[in-house]
Design a protein around this motif. Structure first.
Motif, PDB file in Angstrom:
ATOM      1  N   SER A  70       0.859  -1.182   0.000  1.00 60.65           N
ATOM      2  CA  SER A  70       0.000   0.000   0.000  1.00 60.65           C
ATOM      3  C   SER A  70       0.892   1.227   0.000  1.00 60.65           C
ATOM      4  O   SER A  70       2.085   1.131   0.296  1.00 60.65           O
ATOM      5  N   ASP A  72       0.913   5.692   0.726  1.00 62.42           N
ATOM      6  CA  ASP A  72       0.275   6.920   1.176  1.00 62.42           C
ATOM      7  C   ASP A  72       1.052   8.052   0.543  1.00 62.42           C
ATOM      8  O   ASP A  72       2.119   8.444   1.042  1.00 62.42           O
ATOM      9  N   LYS A  75       2.071  11.033   2.612  1.00 63.71           N
ATOM     10  CA  LYS A  75       3.174  10.838   3.559  1.00 63.71           C
ATOM     11  C   LYS A  75       4.449  10.369   2.879  1.00 63.71           C
ATOM     12  O   LYS A  75       5.436  10.081   3.558  1.00 63.71           O
TER      13      LYS A  75
END
Length: 122
Positions: A70, A72, A75
């Motif tokens: 995954s 982000d 971030k």
């Protein structure tokens, strides 16, 4: 781009680990990302890949159903959740960037971090 992996360690077979990779110095959201690994005495291999948007993924057969990548983009971080670990998963794990839409081969990755050791005991 600088990539820094973390989260490795020693775990018993059947256990779980979550690896993280923080990226700096480049536009994270414009790169496909992947996790590679290198076991002792073996060549480095790709494990999983994810496209820039996160909509497409690639997994090698041996980790399908056990590992999940995954990312982000807010971030600048990519993760690898590893469940039901097996002794054969023991390796140094590297995150890497790719200019491809989705990196599915080792040659498509041109930048990786210093790696984090994952050891799975039987």
């Amino acid at each position: 781009a600088q990539l820094v992996e973390s989260g490795g360690g020693l775990v018993q077979a059947g256990g779980s680990l979550r690896l993280s990779c923080s990226a700096s110095g480049h536009t994270f959201s414009s790169s496909a990302m992947g996790w590679l690994r290198q076991a002792p005495g073996k060549e480095r291999e790709i494990v999983v890949g994810m496209s820039r948007t996160g909509l497409s993924t690639y997994y090698i057969d041996s980790v399908k159903g056990r590992f999940a990548i995954s990312r982000d983009n807010a971030k600048n971080t990519v993760y690898l959740q590893m469940n039901n670990l097996k002794p054969e998963d023991t390796a140094v794990y590297y995150c890497a960037t790719s200019d491809a839409q989705l990196g599915v081969s080792l040659s498509q990755y041109d930048n990786w971090g210093q790696g984090t050791q994952v050891t799975v005991s039987s």
